[in-house]
Scaffold this motif. Structure first.
Motif, PDB file in Angstrom:
ATOM      1  N   SER A 101      38.578  42.379  41.649  1.00  0.00           N
ATOM      2  CA  SER A 101      38.627  41.056  42.140  1.00  0.00           C
ATOM      3  C   SER A 101      38.865  40.157  40.684  1.00  0.00           C
ATOM      4  O   SER A 101      39.766  39.260  40.808  1.00  0.00           O
ATOM      5  N   LEU A 102      38.348  40.586  39.610  1.00  0.00           N
ATOM      6  CA  LEU A 102      38.749  39.904  38.231  1.00  0.00           C
ATOM      7  C   LEU A 102      40.242  40.292  38.018  1.00  0.00           C
ATOM      8  O   LEU A 102      40.799  39.138  37.639  1.00  0.00           O
ATOM      9  N   LEU A 103      40.688  41.545  38.044  1.00  0.00           N
ATOM     10  CA  LEU A 103      42.295  41.789  37.903  1.00  0.00           C
ATOM     11  C   LEU A 103      42.991  40.757  38.732  1.00  0.00           C
ATOM     12  O   LEU A 103      44.148  40.294  38.360  1.00  0.00           O
ATOM     13  N   SER A 104      42.475  40.611  39.692  1.00  0.00           N
ATOM     14  CA  SER A 104      43.447  39.994  40.841  1.00  0.00           C
ATOM     15  C   SER A 104      43.569  38.468  40.674  1.00  0.00           C
ATOM     16  O   SER A 104      44.158  38.013  41.477  1.00  0.00           O
ATOM     17  N   VAL A 139      36.383  32.593  43.958  1.00  0.00           N
ATOM     18  CA  VAL A 139      36.698  32.003  42.829  1.00  0.00           C
ATOM     19  C   VAL A 139      37.999  32.262  41.996  1.00  0.00           C
ATOM     20  O   VAL A 139      38.495  31.667  41.320  1.00  0.00           O
ATOM     21  N   THR A 140      37.949  33.662  42.018  1.00  0.00           N
ATOM     22  CA  THR A 140      39.294  34.118  41.359  1.00  0.00           C
ATOM     23  C   THR A 140      40.779  33.592  41.912  1.00  0.00           C
ATOM     24  O   THR A 140      41.715  33.577  41.558  1.00  0.00           O
ATOM     25  N   LEU A 141      40.640  33.204  43.188  1.00  0.00           N
ATOM     26  CA  LEU A 141      41.630  32.424  43.562  1.00  0.00           C
ATOM     27  C   LEU A 141      42.233  31.225  42.761  1.00  0.00           C
ATOM     28  O   LEU A 141      43.355  30.841  42.776  1.00  0.00           O
ATOM     29  N   ALA A 142      41.257  30.553  42.188  1.00  0.00           N
ATOM     30  CA  ALA A 142      41.667  29.252  41.439  1.00  0.00           C
ATOM     31  C   ALA A 142      42.531  29.723  40.257  1.00  0.00           C
ATOM     32  O   ALA A 142      43.518  29.041  40.153  1.00  0.00           O
ATOM     33  N   PRO A 143      42.051  30.701  39.400  1.00  0.00           N
ATOM     34  CA  PRO A 143      43.378  30.802  38.286  1.00  0.00           C
ATOM     35  C   PRO A 143      44.283  31.227  38.718  1.00  0.00           C
ATOM     36  O   PRO A 143      45.533  31.372  38.057  1.00  0.00           O
ATOM     37  N   TYR A 144      44.469  32.153  39.761  1.00  0.00           N
ATOM     38  CA  TYR A 144      45.538  32.803  40.267  1.00  0.00           C
ATOM     39  C   TYR A 144      46.667  31.701  40.903  1.00  0.00           C
ATOM     40  O   TYR A 144      47.799  31.883  40.440  1.00  0.00           O
ATOM     41  N   VAL A 145      46.156  30.848  41.626  1.00  0.00           N
ATOM     42  CA  VAL A 145      46.957  29.527  42.058  1.00  0.00           C
ATOM     43  C   VAL A 145      47.260  28.667  40.921  1.00  0.00           C
ATOM     44  O   VAL A 145      48.533  28.199  41.042  1.00  0.00           O
ATOM     45  N   ALA A 146      46.559  28.704  40.099  1.00  0.00           N
ATOM     46  CA  ALA A 146      46.924  27.846  38.984  1.00  0.00           C
ATOM     47  C   ALA A 146      47.991  28.330  37.959  1.00  0.00           C
ATOM     48  O   ALA A 146      48.839  27.625  37.275  1.00  0.00           O
ATOM     49  N   LEU A 147      48.049  29.671  37.844  1.00  0.00           N
ATOM     50  CA  LEU A 147      48.896  30.307  36.947  1.00  0.00           C
ATOM     51  C   LEU A 147      50.069  30.931  37.599  1.00  0.00           C
ATOM     52  O   LEU A 147      51.242  30.771  36.738  1.00  0.00           O
TER      53      LEU A 147
END
Length: 424
Positions: A101-104, A139-147
């Motif tokens: 999850s963290l890596l994704s 929660v990990t969707l937030a950094p993925y969508v932002a970056l």
């Protein structure tokens, strides 16, 4: 810990109730060695192929986006390691789910393994563990969508698709877990019902053995005591007593052989089909019509008993229960009040019930001179009769009366419908 060990203690079984499906599926539990069944191997292979398929699709999308070579290399290496880690999901399901999850949160090619890890935790762990893991995935969707996405429209679609995918996988895992728990619960109930049926059958056989053998053995003891007390009796009386001892011993052995035959038949033929070779057929059970023969047998043994029978045509089951009650009461009378007169009164009719009273003088019961030693007893005869009467829907009372007698009184229901059925 296997299923047998869990069944051995109710508290332990209750504590591990929600974890049992995981144990049965080969979950390693805290890093322990995983023992996969054939089904587990099939499931793990399908999960591995599923993770590899999602990773391959994501790789094709990355190549189309022309990502930097360094990032593409890191994605490929991490994605391959994540797919290989799917084989470790049973040993470390929570840790594997957290890492993927963290890596994704930034890497695309870890997504397939992350989905498999989330599904595994949802199936194998309770909500107090799978819920936070799912929340971490959201929660990990937030950094993925932002970056990662390049435009606002891409970010909106990526966020919506990610939320739907994570929640769908989690819900699917919860449904699978609930179904497995339901199946496990039904199996436990079936096992409990089977054990209860075996226990009731053992109690029924034990009750029949007590009712029959106690009567026969008491007759043996009575005749043997007479021979011991009167060794100078006429040869004719000695011959009659010896014949009665032989007859009752033969009947007791026959009853015991029949019970053992039933036990062997039950052990070798659990399906309840026809008995195999050597099986002992059941002997016809006594009914109300056999009560005069029982009283006559007791008279020949020297018991002063009088029968007042004012009932006829009782159903077989009802008559058998009453016969056993009278038989045990007469056995107790021979044990505790030898030589005392005994009165047996039976009356009843359809719709009114069937009642019986067996009574003998209390003083004789307590202080009569006994020939030889007192017959031993387990003290469970009257308890067994009470249980028999209650199981038949009736009641049984026993104890001294104001008239100075010891009385055993029982009432059994006799439905009125049986009268019409027998008359039709």
């Amino acid at each position: 810990m296997n299923v047998t060990e869990l069944r051995g203690d109710g508290a332990i079984a209750q504590e591990y109730r929600w974890a049992l499906p995981s144990v049965l599926l080969g979950d390693g539990r805290a890093g322990g060695r995983v023992r996969r069944s054939t089904r587990d191997w099939i499931v793990d292979i399908l999960m591995f192929l599923f993770a590899c398929g999602l990773t391959f699709l994501s790789l094709m999308d990355l190549e189309a986006q022309r990502q930097p070579e360094a990032l593409l290399f890191v994605e490929q290496v991490t994605g391959a390691l994540a797919c290989a880690g799917v084989w470790l999901r049973r040993r470390w399901p929570v840790g594997f789910a957290v890492v993927t999850s963290l890596l994704s949160s930034y890497l695309d090619l870890v997504g397939g393994a992350s989905v498999v890890a989330l599904f595994t935790v949802a199936v194998h762990r309770p909500f107090k563990i799978s819920g936070p893991i799912t929340l971490l995935g959201l929660v990990t969707l937030a950094p993925y969508v932002a970056l990662r996405p390049q435009t606002d429209e891409d970010r909106t679609w990526a966020l919506a698709l990610g939320l739907a995918f994570v929640l769908t996988v989690f819900a699917w895992g919860i449904v699978v877990r609930a179904r497995r728990q339901l199946v496990w619960s039904l199996r436990q109930r079936a096992d409990s019902a089977a054990e209860e049926a075996k226990r009731l059958e053992r109690e029924r056989i034990a009750r029949e053995m007590h009712d029959v053998l106690a009567h026969r053995i008491s007759m043996l003891s009575l005749h043997a005591g007479a021979l011991e007390f009167r060794p100078d009796a006429p040869p004719g009386e000695i011959a009659r007593a010896a014949g009665a001892i032989r007859t009752n011993a033969h009947l007791a052995l026959q009853d015991l052989r029949e019970v053992i035959g039933v036990l062997r038949h039950s052990a070798s033929d659990g399906s309840g089909g026809e008995a195999g070779e050597g099986a002992v057929p059941d002997r016809p059970q006594p009914t109300l019509a056999d009560l005069p023969a029982l009283v006559e047998e007791c008279r020949h043994a020297g018991l002063d008993v009088r029968l007042d029978l004012r009932a006829d045509g009782a159903p077989e089951g009802l008559g058998r229960n009453l016969y056993r009650i009278v038989q045990e009461a007469l056995t107790n009378a021979r044990k505790h009040a030898p030589g005392a007169p005994v009165t047996v009164t039976v009356e009843g009719a359809p719709g009114k019930g069937l009642s019986v009273q067996v009574r003998n003088p209390l003083m004789a019961r307590q202080g009569a001179v006994r020939h030889g030693a007192r017959l031993p007893g387990a003290g469970a005869g009257l308890i067994g009769l009470t249980e028999r009467a209650e199981l038949a829907g009736g009641r049984l009372e026993h104890g001294p009366t104001p008239e100075g007698e010891f009385s055993v009184r029982a009432w059994l229901p006799w439905p009125a419908e049986t009268e019409r059925e027998s008359g039709g």
